[in-house]
Design a protein around this motif. Structure first.
Motif, PDB file in Angstrom:
ATOM      1  N   TRP B 174      56.563  58.051  84.765  1.00  0.00           N
ATOM      2  CA  TRP B 174      56.319  56.812  84.950  1.00  0.00           C
ATOM      3  C   TRP B 174      55.937  55.760  83.716  1.00  0.00           C
ATOM      4  O   TRP B 174      56.403  54.693  83.852  1.00  0.00           O
ATOM      5  CB  TRP B 174      55.503  56.671  85.968  1.00  0.00           C
ATOM      6  CG  TRP B 174      55.769  57.178  87.129  1.00  0.00           C
ATOM      7  CD1 TRP B 174      55.545  58.498  87.608  1.00  0.00           C
ATOM      8  CD2 TRP B 174      56.340  56.490  88.426  1.00  0.00           C
ATOM      9  NE1 TRP B 174      56.376  58.676  89.045  1.00  0.00           N
ATOM     10  CE2 TRP B 174      56.590  57.460  89.416  1.00  0.00           C
ATOM     11  CE3 TRP B 174      56.630  55.194  88.765  1.00  0.00           C
ATOM     12  CZ2 TRP B 174      57.081  56.974  90.801  1.00  0.00           C
ATOM     13  CZ3 TRP B 174      57.329  54.841  89.993  1.00  0.00           C
ATOM     14  CH2 TRP B 174      57.431  55.833  90.839  1.00  0.00           C
ATOM     15  N   LYS B 175      55.459  56.341  82.954  1.00  0.00           N
ATOM     16  CA  LYS B 175      55.408  55.734  81.696  1.00  0.00           C
ATOM     17  C   LYS B 175      56.435  55.192  80.972  1.00  0.00           C
ATOM     18  O   LYS B 175      56.551  54.090  80.408  1.00  0.00           O
ATOM     19  CB  LYS B 175      54.713  56.777  80.537  1.00  0.00           C
ATOM     20  CG  LYS B 175      53.183  56.661  80.745  1.00  0.00           C
ATOM     21  CD  LYS B 175      52.583  57.516  79.512  1.00  0.00           C
ATOM     22  CE  LYS B 175      51.146  58.214  79.742  1.00  0.00           C
ATOM     23  NZ  LYS B 175      50.525  58.733  78.785  1.00  0.00           N
ATOM     24  N   SER B 176      57.541  55.656  81.272  1.00  0.00           N
ATOM     25  CA  SER B 176      59.120  55.271  80.524  1.00  0.00           C
ATOM     26  C   SER B 176      59.198  53.915  81.158  1.00  0.00           C
ATOM     27  O   SER B 176      59.968  53.276  80.305  1.00  0.00           O
ATOM     28  CB  SER B 176      60.011  56.653  80.867  1.00  0.00           C
ATOM     29  OG  SER B 176      60.355  56.655  82.212  1.00  0.00           O
ATOM     30  N   ARG B 178      57.513  51.112  81.279  1.00  0.00           N
ATOM     31  CA  ARG B 178      57.084  50.426  80.165  1.00  0.00           C
ATOM     32  C   ARG B 178      58.300  49.956  79.499  1.00  0.00           C
ATOM     33  O   ARG B 178      58.284  48.748  78.884  1.00  0.00           O
ATOM     34  CB  ARG B 178      56.177  51.097  79.472  1.00  0.00           C
ATOM     35  CG  ARG B 178      54.658  50.907  79.730  1.00  0.00           C
ATOM     36  CD  ARG B 178      53.771  51.400  78.597  1.00  0.00           C
ATOM     37  NE  ARG B 178      54.430  52.420  77.974  1.00  0.00           N
ATOM     38  CZ  ARG B 178      53.752  52.936  77.065  1.00  0.00           C
ATOM     39  NH1 ARG B 178      52.432  52.633  76.648  1.00  0.00           N
ATOM     40  NH2 ARG B 178      54.237  54.095  76.300  1.00  0.00           N
ATOM     41  N   LEU B 179      59.323  51.015  78.946  1.00  0.00           N
ATOM     42  CA  LEU B 179      60.340  50.146  78.114  1.00  0.00           C
ATOM     43  C   LEU B 179      61.484  49.443  78.784  1.00  0.00           C
ATOM     44  O   LEU B 179      62.342  48.978  78.079  1.00  0.00           O
ATOM     45  CB  LEU B 179      60.889  51.638  77.694  1.00  0.00           C
ATOM     46  CG  LEU B 179      59.944  52.568  76.824  1.00  0.00           C
ATOM     47  CD1 LEU B 179      60.669  53.776  76.695  1.00  0.00           C
ATOM     48  CD2 LEU B 179      59.410  51.805  75.536  1.00  0.00           C
ATOM     49  N   TYR B 182      62.550  46.062  77.501  1.00  0.00           N
ATOM     50  CA  TYR B 182      63.052  46.159  76.288  1.00  0.00           C
ATOM     51  C   TYR B 182      64.495  46.816  76.228  1.00  0.00           C
ATOM     52  O   TYR B 182      65.033  46.742  74.931  1.00  0.00           O
ATOM     53  CB  TYR B 182      61.866  47.035  75.301  1.00  0.00           C
ATOM     54  CG  TYR B 182      60.582  46.436  75.393  1.00  0.00           C
ATOM     55  CD1 TYR B 182      60.185  45.341  74.775  1.00  0.00           C
ATOM     56  CD2 TYR B 182      59.693  47.212  76.016  1.00  0.00           C
ATOM     57  CE1 TYR B 182      58.937  44.906  74.836  1.00  0.00           C
ATOM     58  CE2 TYR B 182      58.618  46.799  76.007  1.00  0.00           C
ATOM     59  CZ  TYR B 182      58.225  45.573  75.288  1.00  0.00           C
ATOM     60  OH  TYR B 182      56.785  45.062  75.571  1.00  0.00           O
ATOM     61  N   TYR B 210      52.313  51.383  85.697  1.00  0.00           N
ATOM     62  CA  TYR B 210      53.557  51.292  84.816  1.00  0.00           C
ATOM     63  C   TYR B 210      54.735  50.441  85.558  1.00  0.00           C
ATOM     64  O   TYR B 210      55.434  49.913  84.875  1.00  0.00           O
ATOM     65  CB  TYR B 210      53.934  52.754  84.342  1.00  0.00           C
ATOM     66  CG  TYR B 210      52.790  53.212  83.350  1.00  0.00           C
ATOM     67  CD1 TYR B 210      52.742  52.964  81.896  1.00  0.00           C
ATOM     68  CD2 TYR B 210      52.023  54.622  83.687  1.00  0.00           C
ATOM     69  CE1 TYR B 210      51.750  53.437  81.143  1.00  0.00           C
ATOM     70  CE2 TYR B 210      51.060  54.784  82.987  1.00  0.00           C
ATOM     71  CZ  TYR B 210      51.069  54.268  81.657  1.00  0.00           C
ATOM     72  OH  TYR B 210      49.914  54.861  80.820  1.00  0.00           O
ATOM     73  N   LYS B 213      53.976  46.852  85.308  1.00  0.00           N
ATOM     74  CA  LYS B 213      54.371  46.600  84.103  1.00  0.00           C
ATOM     75  C   LYS B 213      55.947  45.968  83.812  1.00  0.00           C
ATOM     76  O   LYS B 213      56.220  45.024  83.169  1.00  0.00           O
ATOM     77  CB  LYS B 213      54.157  47.391  82.886  1.00  0.00           C
ATOM     78  CG  LYS B 213      52.478  47.168  82.630  1.00  0.00           C
ATOM     79  CD  LYS B 213      52.131  48.094  81.550  1.00  0.00           C
ATOM     80  CE  LYS B 213      50.472  47.965  81.479  1.00  0.00           C
ATOM     81  NZ  LYS B 213      50.210  49.220  80.655  1.00  0.00           N
ATOM     82  N   ALA B 214      56.646  46.865  84.662  1.00  0.00           N
ATOM     83  CA  ALA B 214      58.139  46.628  84.445  1.00  0.00           C
ATOM     84  C   ALA B 214      58.562  45.396  85.274  1.00  0.00           C
ATOM     85  O   ALA B 214      59.808  44.905  84.913  1.00  0.00           O
ATOM     86  CB  ALA B 214      59.062  47.774  84.683  1.00  0.00           C
ATOM     87  N   SER B 217      60.460  42.366  83.658  1.00  0.00           N
ATOM     88  CA  SER B 217      61.764  42.412  83.272  1.00  0.00           C
ATOM     89  C   SER B 217      62.748  41.263  84.342  1.00  0.00           C
ATOM     90  O   SER B 217      62.719  41.390  85.258  1.00  0.00           O
ATOM     91  CB  SER B 217      62.300  43.696  83.384  1.00  0.00           C
ATOM     92  OG  SER B 217      63.656  43.512  82.746  1.00  0.00           O
TER      93      SER B 217
END
Lengths: 115, 353
Positions: B174-176, B178-179, B182, B210, B213-214, B217
């Motif tokens: 799930w941390k991924s 965050r990207l 970007y 997480y 946070k996305a 986007s």
């Protein structure tokens, strides 16, 4: 010493199972295909057979019934890539099959059965 | 003169024939030798793996001996095909084994050749070698290369960035996500589905911090991916994220929102919200989809909403609304509209009902 027969086409799984069985104090015969079975295997009376069910020239369920009839043994464990639920259900419908493990598998579960 | 030419032709043909036969014989012998050699590598690998997983009592695996054995078998950087064969065997084995042995295999594979062969592929200029390298890294769970994968997440080649993004999902879970804000390049539907499925398989417990946070986007593919994740993990508390896109300007985002919302039940406030959004949707097909959904999740018929549509909507919508009302015991309302419409068609002349 207890005797085990391992039949697996995949040599890596075969060797791992062979080591596992040997470390659990079995005398192990490990073969890659049912063509490698010989006349002596018929009367060897294995304590355990660990086998695949997918072989050339024979349907998986037929193989399970045939090996139960031809090779003397106490218990039979299936380790196979063919792990669909319906196959598992049909194979386990036979009382003489003690375990069915679909690959990928945790060898510790087999260890518990053969210890 | 003709006989000489004939002789030359025959000789040339004989030479060609000899070359052809020679090359066939060479190929056959080489194939036979090669197959034997590959079988030897496979046998040795099987022995090494089994002895490593189940060594004799009081015996430690001798890694130096294992390394020497593989070197003698031709697993050296100068023979990339042998190296690739061994990598394929490693991947196959790791796919077959679970539990404690899986972790042991991971350790073994970092200690025997080919050291970093997959990581070296990341430096290749050819996209297919790069993509293959990434795949090998995540298939063998070599998460020490996560940083290298992060660098490739925006690669210009679709296959390279696809593999890198999947690798990141596998390693970081799930941390991924965050990207996600970007990411600079398009993510296909297939890629979105693969990411959602990987998350579900490997990280079934959602980490909402997480995911949220996305939400920042604004890229269409990121919005689509988040909505699919909310649907897949049935995140009822985050359904408002999907609702806000039901009347988005972009057709694809609306389509995705309609698809994702269909598996949720909504409370009265949310239901009211989507009824308001209904009027902002420009596409009739999508309006129909939303209408069916509203009817499916509503406990009772919202007569003012449907009557408004019956009198003011598009013809196709009117038909659908009439169908809903008729099947839910509001035949009189439909009949009333029908006769009123008949009266209107006669140029405003009142027709006795």
């Amino acid at each position: 010493m207890r005797k085990a027969l391992v039949i697996q086409e995949d040599i890596i799984i075969l060797k791992i199972l062979e080591r596992l069985v040997m470390l659990n104090h079995y005398e192990c015969r490990a073969i890659r295909s049912i063509n490698d079975l010989n006349i002596e295997d018929q009367s060897a009376n294995f304590d355990i057979i660990i086998s695949d069910i997918l072989f050339d020239g024979i349907a998986p369920l037929d193989f399970v019934f045939q090996i139960q009839e031809i090779i003397l043994h106490q218990s039979l464990i299936i380790v196979t890539n063919m792990g669909q639920k319906n196959i598992q259900r049909e194979v386990l419908a036979s009382d003489k099959v003690n375990g069915f493990f679909a690959i990928p598998l945790d060898m510790d579960n087999i260890k518990k059965l053969i210890a | 003169m003709e006989a000489i030419i004939l002789k030359i032709i025959i000789k040339s043909l004989l030479v060609i024939m000899l070359i052809v036969y020679g090359s066939i014989a060479f190929t056959m012998l080489y194939r036979k030798w090669r197959k034997k050699h590959l079988n030897l590598i496979e046998d040795t690998f099987a022995n090494v793996t089994s002895m490593y997983l189940y060594p004799n009592p009081n015996e430690e695996p001798d890694l130096i001996k294992i390394q020497r054995t593989f070197r003698n078998l031709g697993i050296v950087p100068s023979k990339p095909r042998n190296v690739q064969y061994l990598i394929d065997l490693m991947i196959r084995t790791q796919r077959s084994i679970l539990g404690e042995n899986y972790t042991k295999l991971k350790t073994l594979f970092t200690q025997i050749p080919p050291y970093g062969a997959s990581a070296n592929k990341l430096n290749s200029r050819k996209w297919y070698i790069k993509a293959r390298g990434i795949r090998e890294i995540y298939e063998m769970n070599q998460n020490q290369y996560t940083r290298d994968l992060i660098k490739l997440r925006n690669d210009s080649n679709i296959y390279v960035r696809r593999e890198a993004q999947i690798g990141l999902v596998i390693f970081l879970g799930w941390k991924s996500l965050r990207l996600l804000p970007y990411l600079k390049r398009q993510m296909t539907l297939w890629q979105q589905i693969k990411i959602v499925e990987k998350l579900k398989d490997l990280y079934p417990e959602p980490d909402l911090a997480y995911l949220r946070k996305a939400y920042e986007s604004d890229k269409p593919y990121a919005i689509g991916l988040i909505m699919r994740i909310i649907r897949k993990f049935n995140l009822q508390e985050d359904v408002h994220y999907i609702i806000q896109f039901l009347d988005n300007q972009k057709f694809d985002i609306r389509e995705c929102a309609l698809y994702c919302i269909s598996s949720f039940s909504l409370n009265n406030d949310q239901l009211g919200e989507i009824k308001e959004k209904f009027y902002n949707i420009s596409n009739v097909e999508q309006k129909l989809q939303l209408l069916k959904y509203i009817q499916k999740i509503s406990y009772e018929i919202d007569l003012p909403f449907y009557k408004n549509l019956l009198y003011n909507g598009n013809d196709i919508i009117k038909l659908s609304v009439a169908d809903i009302l008729w099947n839910n015991g509001y035949k009189e309302e439909v009949q009333e509209y029908y006769y009123q419409q008949y009266a209107m068609q006669n140029d405003g002349e009142k027709v006795p009902v």
